[in-house]
Scaffold this motif. Structure first.
Motif, short mmCIF file in Angstrom:
data_model
loop_
_atom_site.label_atom_id
_atom_site.label_comp_id
_atom_site.label_asym_id
_atom_site.label_seq_id
_atom_site.Cartn_x
_atom_site.Cartn_y
_atom_site.Cartn_z
N PHE A 33 10.50 18.05 3.07
CA PHE A 33 9.72 19.24 3.39
C PHE A 33 8.41 18.85 4.06
CE2 PHE A 33 6.50 22.41 2.26
CZ PHE A 33 7.10 23.59 2.68
N LEU A 34 7.74 17.84 3.52
CA LEU A 34 6.47 17.39 4.08
C LEU A 34 6.65 16.84 5.49
CD1 LEU A 34 5.06 15.65 0.90
CD2 LEU A 34 4.27 17.81 1.88
N LYS A 35 7.68 16.07 5.70
CA LYS A 35 7.96 15.54 7.04
C LYS A 35 8.23 16.67 8.02
CE LYS A 35 9.82 11.13 5.52
NZ LYS A 35 11.02 10.32 5.34
N GLU A 36 9.00 17.65 7.58
CA GLU A 36 9.33 18.80 8.42
C GLU A 36 8.06 19.53 8.87
OE1 GLU A 36 11.29 23.10 7.51
OE2 GLU A 36 12.42 21.36 6.80
N HIS A 37 7.05 19.52 8.01
CA HIS A 37 5.79 20.21 8.32
C HIS A 37 4.72 19.24 8.83
CE1 HIS A 37 6.95 24.21 6.99
NE2 HIS A 37 7.72 23.57 6.11
N GLU A 38 5.16 18.06 9.23
CA GLU A 38 4.30 17.05 9.84
C GLU A 38 3.13 16.63 8.95
OE1 GLU A 38 3.28 18.55 13.71
OE2 GLU A 38 5.33 18.29 14.43
N ILE A 39 3.43 16.43 7.67
CA ILE A 39 2.45 15.93 6.71
C ILE A 39 2.80 14.47 6.45
CG2 ILE A 39 1.44 16.23 4.42
CD1 ILE A 39 1.12 18.65 6.36
N SER A 40 1.84 13.58 6.63
CA SER A 40 2.12 12.15 6.50
C SER A 40 2.10 11.66 5.05
CB SER A 40 1.14 11.33 7.33
OG SER A 40 -0.18 11.54 6.88
N ALA A 41 1.63 12.46 4.13
CA ALA A 41 1.54 12.07 2.72
C ALA A 41 2.92 12.03 2.08
CB ALA A 41 0.65 13.04 1.96
N THR A 42 3.05 11.21 1.05
CA THR A 42 4.29 11.16 0.28
C THR A 42 4.31 12.32 -0.72
OG1 THR A 42 3.35 9.82 -1.51
CG2 THR A 42 4.31 8.63 0.40
N ALA A 43 5.47 12.56 -1.31
CA ALA A 43 5.58 13.59 -2.34
C ALA A 43 4.64 13.28 -3.50
CB ALA A 43 7.03 13.70 -2.82
N GLU A 44 4.57 12.01 -3.89
CA GLU A 44 3.71 11.61 -5.00
C GLU A 44 2.23 11.85 -4.68
OE1 GLU A 44 6.10 9.55 -3.65
OE2 GLU A 44 7.58 9.86 -5.24
N GLU A 45 1.82 11.49 -3.47
CA GLU A 45 0.43 11.73 -3.06
C GLU A 45 0.11 13.22 -3.04
OE1 GLU A 45 -0.22 7.91 -0.06
OE2 GLU A 45 0.71 9.75 0.71
N THR A 46 1.07 14.00 -2.60
CA THR A 46 0.87 15.45 -2.54
C THR A 46 0.70 16.03 -3.93
OG1 THR A 46 2.18 15.54 -0.51
CG2 THR A 46 1.91 17.61 -1.73
N MET A 47 1.53 15.62 -4.87
CA MET A 47 1.43 16.15 -6.22
C MET A 47 0.13 15.71 -6.89
SD MET A 47 3.90 18.09 -6.03
CE MET A 47 3.56 18.84 -7.61
N GLU A 48 -0.31 14.48 -6.64
CA GLU A 48 -1.59 14.02 -7.18
C GLU A 48 -2.73 14.86 -6.61
OE1 GLU A 48 -2.09 9.81 -6.56
OE2 GLU A 48 -0.24 9.35 -7.64
N PHE A 49 -2.66 15.15 -5.33
CA PHE A 49 -3.69 15.98 -4.69
C PHE A 49 -3.73 17.37 -5.33
CE2 PHE A 49 -4.79 19.26 -1.60
CZ PHE A 49 -6.07 18.86 -1.24
N ILE A 50 -2.57 17.97 -5.51
CA ILE A 50 -2.49 19.32 -6.09
C ILE A 50 -3.03 19.32 -7.51
CG2 ILE A 50 -0.89 21.12 -6.90
CD1 ILE A 50 0.78 20.48 -4.36
N GLU A 51 -2.68 18.31 -8.30
CA GLU A 51 -3.19 18.23 -9.66
C GLU A 51 -4.71 18.12 -9.66
OE1 GLU A 51 -1.08 14.95 -11.37
OE2 GLU A 51 0.74 16.14 -11.68
N GLY A 52 -5.26 17.34 -8.73
CA GLY A 52 -6.71 17.20 -8.62
C GLY A 52 -7.38 18.51 -8.24
N VAL A 53 -6.79 19.23 -7.30
CA VAL A 53 -7.35 20.52 -6.88
C VAL A 53 -7.32 21.51 -8.04
CG1 VAL A 53 -6.96 22.54 -5.39
CG2 VAL A 53 -6.81 20.24 -4.43
N GLN A 54 -6.22 21.54 -8.76
CA GLN A 54 -6.10 22.48 -9.87
C GLN A 54 -7.13 22.16 -10.95
OE1 GLN A 54 -1.95 22.25 -10.97
NE2 GLN A 54 -1.43 23.90 -9.57
N GLU A 55 -7.40 20.90 -11.19
CA GLU A 55 -8.39 20.54 -12.20
C GLU A 55 -9.78 20.98 -11.77
OE1 GLU A 55 -8.07 16.37 -13.05
OE2 GLU A 55 -6.03 16.59 -13.80
#
Length: 88
Positions: A33-55
């Motif tokens: 999904f990330l590749k399809e939307h031209e996001i260079s981050a991995t799934a793991e990096e994305t989830m870490e980012f989201i967890e940080g934003v939510q905190e």
């Protein structure tokens, strides 16, 4: 390529994109999904980012003052009783 912060804002503002993101996550296809939307981050990096934003979005006092309702969570294991919609 978009960065994670830009993409997160897009996902949160677009219900269809959010639903697609959640489906990709649940199906184990977030990387595709990330590749399809031209996001260079991995799934793991994305989830870490989201967890940080939510905190950062809610303080401990805010969380203590929340009464009822559903939560949106990356970390909930669905064994709780909070009616979580697991992911964002």
């Amino acid at each position: 390529m978009k960065n994670l912060e830009q993409f997160y804002k897009e996902v949160m503002e677009d219900e269809t994109l959010k639903a697609d993101f959640i489906s990709a996550y649940k199906e184990g296809k977030l990387g595709d999904f990330l590749k399809e939307h031209e996001i260079s981050a991995t799934a793991e990096e994305t989830m870490e980012f989201i967890e940080g934003v939510q905190e950062m979005e809610l303080s401990d006092d805010d969380l203590e003052n929340v009464a009822g309702g559903n939560c949106l969570s990356v970390s909930c294991d669905q064994s709780c009783t909070c009616n979580c919609e697991r992911i964002m």
